[in-house]
Write a protein that holds these residues in place. Structure first.
Motif, short mmCIF file in Angstrom:
data_model
loop_
_atom_site.label_atom_id
_atom_site.label_comp_id
_atom_site.label_asym_id
_atom_site.label_seq_id
_atom_site.Cartn_x
_atom_site.Cartn_y
_atom_site.Cartn_z
N LEU A 1 70.55 0.99 20.32
CA LEU A 1 69.98 0.71 21.64
C LEU A 1 69.74 2.01 22.41
N ARG A 2 70.71 2.92 22.33
CA ARG A 2 70.56 4.21 23.02
C ARG A 2 69.36 4.97 22.46
N TRP A 3 69.21 5.01 21.12
CA TRP A 3 68.08 5.69 20.50
C TRP A 3 66.77 5.06 20.97
N TYR A 4 66.70 3.74 20.98
CA TYR A 4 65.47 3.04 21.36
C TYR A 4 65.08 3.36 22.80
N VAL A 5 66.03 3.31 23.71
CA VAL A 5 65.73 3.59 25.13
C VAL A 5 65.29 5.04 25.30
N ARG A 6 65.97 5.98 24.62
CA ARG A 6 65.57 7.39 24.73
C ARG A 6 64.16 7.61 24.21
N GLU A 7 63.79 6.96 23.12
CA GLU A 7 62.45 7.09 22.57
C GLU A 7 61.42 6.41 23.48
N LEU A 8 61.76 5.27 24.00
CA LEU A 8 60.85 4.53 24.87
C LEU A 8 60.54 5.30 26.15
N THR A 9 61.53 5.93 26.73
CA THR A 9 61.34 6.67 27.98
C THR A 9 60.96 8.13 27.74
N ASP A 10 60.86 8.54 26.48
CA ASP A 10 60.53 9.91 26.09
C ASP A 10 61.59 10.91 26.54
N GLU A 11 62.81 10.44 26.70
CA GLU A 11 63.93 11.30 27.06
C GLU A 11 64.26 12.28 25.94
N SER A 12 63.94 11.92 24.72
CA SER A 12 64.28 12.76 23.57
C SER A 12 63.24 13.84 23.29
N ALA A 13 62.20 13.92 24.09
CA ALA A 13 61.14 14.91 23.85
C ALA A 13 61.68 16.33 23.88
N TYR A 14 62.59 16.62 24.81
CA TYR A 14 63.15 17.96 24.90
C TYR A 14 63.95 18.30 23.65
N ASP A 15 64.74 17.35 23.16
CA ASP A 15 65.53 17.59 21.95
C ASP A 15 64.63 17.88 20.76
N ARG A 16 63.53 17.13 20.64
CA ARG A 16 62.59 17.37 19.55
C ARG A 16 61.93 18.74 19.69
N TYR A 17 61.59 19.13 20.92
CA TYR A 17 60.96 20.42 21.16
C TYR A 17 61.91 21.57 20.81
N VAL A 18 63.16 21.45 21.21
CA VAL A 18 64.15 22.49 20.91
C VAL A 18 64.32 22.62 19.40
N ALA A 19 64.39 21.51 18.70
CA ALA A 19 64.52 21.55 17.23
C ALA A 19 63.29 22.23 16.61
N HIS A 20 62.12 21.93 17.13
CA HIS A 20 60.88 22.54 16.63
C HIS A 20 60.89 24.05 16.86
N VAL A 21 61.25 24.49 18.06
CA VAL A 21 61.26 25.92 18.37
C VAL A 21 62.27 26.64 17.49
N ARG A 22 63.44 26.08 17.34
CA ARG A 22 64.48 26.73 16.54
C ARG A 22 64.12 26.79 15.06
N GLN A 23 63.38 25.81 14.58
CA GLN A 23 63.04 25.78 13.16
C GLN A 23 61.80 26.62 12.86
N ASP A 24 60.76 26.48 13.67
CA ASP A 24 59.48 27.12 13.35
C ASP A 24 59.22 28.43 14.07
#
Length: 70
Positions: free
Chosen positions: A16-39
């Motif tokens: 449920l927590r994952w779904y709400v974070r994805e729905l509200t785009d709360e996880s966008a920052y986490d994805r961006y940080v992972a992208h910057v650190r990897q690429d």
């Protein structure tokens, strides 16, 4: 019996927590940080505030977004 129930409820809560974070785009920052650190390992990671500001500026500059209501 109790531990199985606890695991099931815990798993449902995480889902449920994952779904709400994805729905509200709360996880966008986490994805961006992972992208910057990897690429872009030599680039600095912006703070969450800087990230939100960059995202807002980019959205407002995009003519496909139309007008902003608020």
């Amino acid at each position: 019996m109790r531990s199985a129930l606890y695991r099931a409820v815990s798993r449902a809560g995480r889902g449920l927590r994952w779904y709400v974070r994805e729905l509200t785009d709360e996880s966008a920052y986490d994805r961006y940080v992972a992208h910057v650190r990897q690429d872009h390992t030599d680039a600095s990671v912006p703070t969450r505030r800087e990230f939100e500001r960059m995202r807002t500026v980019r959205q407002e500059a995009d003519p496909r977004q139309g007008f902003r209501c608020c």
